[in-house]
Each structure stands twice: as structure tokens, then as C-alpha cells.
Design a protein around this motif. Sequence first.
Motif, PDB file in Angstrom:
ATOM      1  N   LYS A   1       0.816  -1.211   0.000  1.00  0.00           N
ATOM      2  CA  LYS A   1       0.000   0.000   0.000  1.00  0.00           C
ATOM      3  C   LYS A   1       0.848   1.260   0.000  1.00  0.00           C
ATOM      4  N   GLU A   2       1.986   1.233   0.686  1.00  0.00           N
ATOM      5  CA  GLU A   2       2.852   2.412   0.740  1.00  0.00           C
ATOM      6  C   GLU A   2       3.370   2.778  -0.648  1.00  0.00           C
TER       7      GLU A   2
ATOM      8  N   GLU B   1      -4.215   8.688  -0.258  1.00  0.00           N
ATOM      9  CA  GLU B   1      -4.705   7.515   0.465  1.00  0.00           C
ATOM     10  C   GLU B   1      -6.137   7.185   0.086  1.00  0.00           C
ATOM     11  N   LYS B   2      -6.945   8.202  -0.154  1.00  0.00           N
ATOM     12  CA  LYS B   2      -8.332   7.978  -0.576  1.00  0.00           C
ATOM     13  C   LYS B   2      -8.363   7.278  -1.934  1.00  0.00           C
TER      14      LYS B   2
ATOM     15  N   SER C   1      -7.366   3.625  -1.414  1.00  0.00           N
ATOM     16  CA  SER C   1      -8.430   2.853  -0.759  1.00  0.00           C
ATOM     17  C   SER C   1      -9.531   2.490  -1.748  1.00  0.00           C
TER      18      SER C   1
ATOM     19  N   ILE D   1       0.444   4.372  -2.498  1.00  0.00           N
ATOM     20  CA  ILE D   1       0.188   5.740  -2.024  1.00  0.00           C
ATOM     21  C   ILE D   1       1.233   6.700  -2.596  1.00  0.00           C
TER      22      ILE D   1
ATOM     23  N   LYS E   1       0.465   9.849  -5.105  1.00  0.00           N
ATOM     24  CA  LYS E   1       0.942  11.216  -4.863  1.00  0.00           C
ATOM     25  C   LYS E   1       1.639  11.774  -6.103  1.00  0.00           C
TER      26      LYS E   1
END
Length: 202
Positions: free
Chosen positions: A87-88, A188-189, A192, A91, A95
Amino acid sequence: MATVKTVVRDPDSKKRLILAAARRMLVKRGFQDIVLDDIAKEAGVAKGTLFLHYKSKDELFTAVFADLVDGLGLELVTLPKTGLEGKELLIATAKVVLNHFDHSRDFMAQAGTGRFPGCGDKSCGKLMDKFRANHARMSAIITLASKDGGKSIPDMSFAVGAFFSLCRTLTMRKVLEGHDRPLEREAEKVVSFFLDGSGVSI
């Protein structure tokens, strides 16, 4: 004895000035209302300098769009080398894409259609190849982020398209709402939503 000062002229800096001027004018006036003389004046360079780098409007505006796509590509290439996982990594990727879109809102409409103002069929084909290369880079990132090497993803092309589309949706929302918050805050949204709908296992 007098010291002779050597002035180093960077041809790339002139190209950057010209590309930036062409982009500003394309946004403000549209392709049809621009002549190369206007761009040379906007860039603060001699007309001969402009023609040294770009022989026609097609060549110049193709370079403007290519620069935009290549810029994102360079950032995408570096992400798998960061050591981030799961996930990192997604993300961090969100970005990068959101920041890129945030600074390129003026071109997002053209980029989504496969047609680019001022670019002929051959130039559009080359630009689409660049988009496909970024698509492949994103595919590699999603594969790396997933714990099973992407095997659980039924349609990787769709997953990549969904990731980019979520980022574009936030770009459009920013335009509609007229806010000035940096889009990368919503990374992050994006991730997700992406993970909930794509089937990517991380």
C-alpha cells in the motif's frame, strides 16, 4: 592581464523557455490562434532560435505534450527503486500522479481523448506510444505492490486505467469545486478506492 569571462549558453534552457511559452499560449488562446512568432515573443527568444529547435507548430506542440507525458514517466520509473512495498508504494504512486495532474490540469481534457491540438496523425501516434509506456510502468508498479505478483488481478489493463481515472476524477472535482488544496493530500483515498474495487491483493 584582463580576465576573459566565458558565458556558457545552455540550449536546453532555451528549449524549456519555448516549451513553457507554447504551453501558456495554447491554454490561453488555443492552437488555431497561435503563430510561431507569438511564441518566440512570449518566450523572449529570437524567431531564429525557435526555428532552430522546432520547425513547425506540429513539431512544437507535439514536444509540449511529449514533455508532459515524459515528465510523469520519469517519476514512475523511479518509484519501484524506492524500496516501498504494498500500500505504501501505491500511495507514493498516487501522490506522484496526483501532483502531476494537479500541475497539468490545463491539458487533462486533451490528454484523455487521444487527440492533441496541433499534432498530426503521426505525432499523435508517437504521443500515444508514450502514454502506453506510462501505462506499462504503472502496470509494473501495481504488480510489484501486490503480494502475488499481480496474479489475482483479472484485468491489469483495466486496473491501471482505474488508477489513473481515480486521479483524474479528483482533478475534475478540484476544477468544479474551485478549491486550491494540493491533490496529493488525497492519495490515500485514491488507493483505498482502488484496492476496494480492483481486486489487487497487497
